[in-house]
Design an enzyme around this catalytic site. Structure first.
Site, mmCIF file in Angstrom:
data_model
loop_
_atom_site.group_PDB
_atom_site.id
_atom_site.type_symbol
_atom_site.label_atom_id
_atom_site.label_comp_id
_atom_site.label_asym_id
_atom_site.label_seq_id
_atom_site.Cartn_x
_atom_site.Cartn_y
_atom_site.Cartn_z
ATOM 1 N N ASP A 265 5.968 9.324 0.628
ATOM 2 C CA ASP A 265 5.055 8.500 0.483
ATOM 3 C C ASP A 265 4.123 9.088 -0.817
ATOM 4 O O ASP A 265 2.828 9.294 -0.654
ATOM 5 C CB ASP A 265 4.182 8.038 1.549
ATOM 6 C CG ASP A 265 3.378 6.641 1.162
ATOM 7 O OD1 ASP A 265 3.764 6.152 -0.069
ATOM 8 O OD2 ASP A 265 2.689 6.195 2.009
ATOM 9 N N SER B 132 -5.738 4.044 1.201
ATOM 10 C CA SER B 132 -4.270 4.255 0.867
ATOM 11 C C SER B 132 -4.310 5.203 -0.560
ATOM 12 O O SER B 132 -4.922 4.651 -1.431
ATOM 13 C CB SER B 132 -3.288 3.211 1.059
ATOM 14 O OG SER B 132 -2.843 2.929 2.240
#
Length: 263
Positions: A113, A207
């Site tokens: 990610d 995030s």
């Protein structure tokens, strides 16, 4: 501090990812984290927010899930911000010309990610906008290390975004703890962070922000689990250092000051 949540099913706890928030933290001193980047991601009629961090005047690191969307996506990066809702003289607002998502990124379980964004123009490095170093491939954080996460994400589970940059200190945990919650947890490419006994974490809106340990960005806010604030999973930057270096060379072969690679 920052905790990423997706959706919580009434019967099943699901991983969360996305914006992220800082929970149990405090407001950061204004411009004390000059490497922080605020990302506005436009996809169709939807606009989402994420964090990121400047590693070179022309490059920002963030989480792949922030920009992995269907259709046309436009990303605007704001550097030098403290209060993200009130424009400050220190702001540098720069469009991302392009970005590279790791080729093995998996949106189903958040493996790999990580995304590297190329800015349309170089950021002006000053007291409010600076780069942060990233670790080399062989550098690792240790269980018990106290690190800092910063972001503009939600400050409570009621999901109200923060106007100002907030930060929280979190401890690195043994990977076995995250393996019990996340079946696809990978020790080599992920970091388990946050004590389940303390209501401190990153959360929605955070995030892509950095996990800073010993003045280096060792992790990227990735995902958490259902309504559990901690522990949460961060992408391990050191594991991807060779990939990052390769992409930066493609961005520009010229010598650019503010190198992300520590000595």
């Amino acid at each position: 501090m920052l905790l990423l949540l997706l959706l919580t099913n009434a019967f099943v706890l699901l991983p969360w990812a996305g914006a992220g928030r800082i929970i149990g933290g405090t407001e950061a001193d204004a411009h004390s984290r000059p490497y922080m980047a605020f990302l506005e991601i436009e996809s169709g009629s939807e606009t989402t927010k994420c964090g990121g961090f400047l590693i070179r005047p022309d490059a920002v690191l963030s989480a792949a899930h922030c920009v992995h969307k269907k259709g046309r996506v436009r990303v605007t990066v704001i550097l030098g911000a403290h209060n993200i809702r009130r424009k400050e003289e220190s702001w540098q607002k720069i469009r991302a010309a392009k970005w590279v998502i790791h080729p093995k990124y998996s949106p189903d379980d958040f493996k790999n990610d990580i995304v590297l964004l190329k800015l349309e123009e170089n950021a002006e490095i000053n007291e409010n906008v600076r780069c942060i170093s990233i670790p080399k491939k062989n550098e690792r954080v240790r269980v018990g290390d106290l690190c800092t996460v910063s972001g503009w994400g939600c400050t409570s589970e009621e999901e109200v975004m923060s106007d100002v940059l907030r930060e929280v200190k979190l401890k690195v945990q043994n990977g076995e703890i995250c393996q019990q919650l996340f079946p696809n947890y990978q020790r080599q490419s992920m970091i388990c962070v946050g004590d389940k006994n303390h209501k401190k974490s990153s959360y929605k809106g955070d995030s892509g922000g950095p996990l800073v340990c010993n003045e280096k960005a060792h992790g990227i806010v990735s995902h958490g689990y259902g309504d559990h604030l901690s522990p949460e999973v961060f992408t391990r930057v050191a594991y991807f250092e060779p990939w990052i270096r390769k992409q930066l060379k493609k961005f520009s072969r010229k010598a650019i000051p503010c190198s992300p690679f520590s000595d």
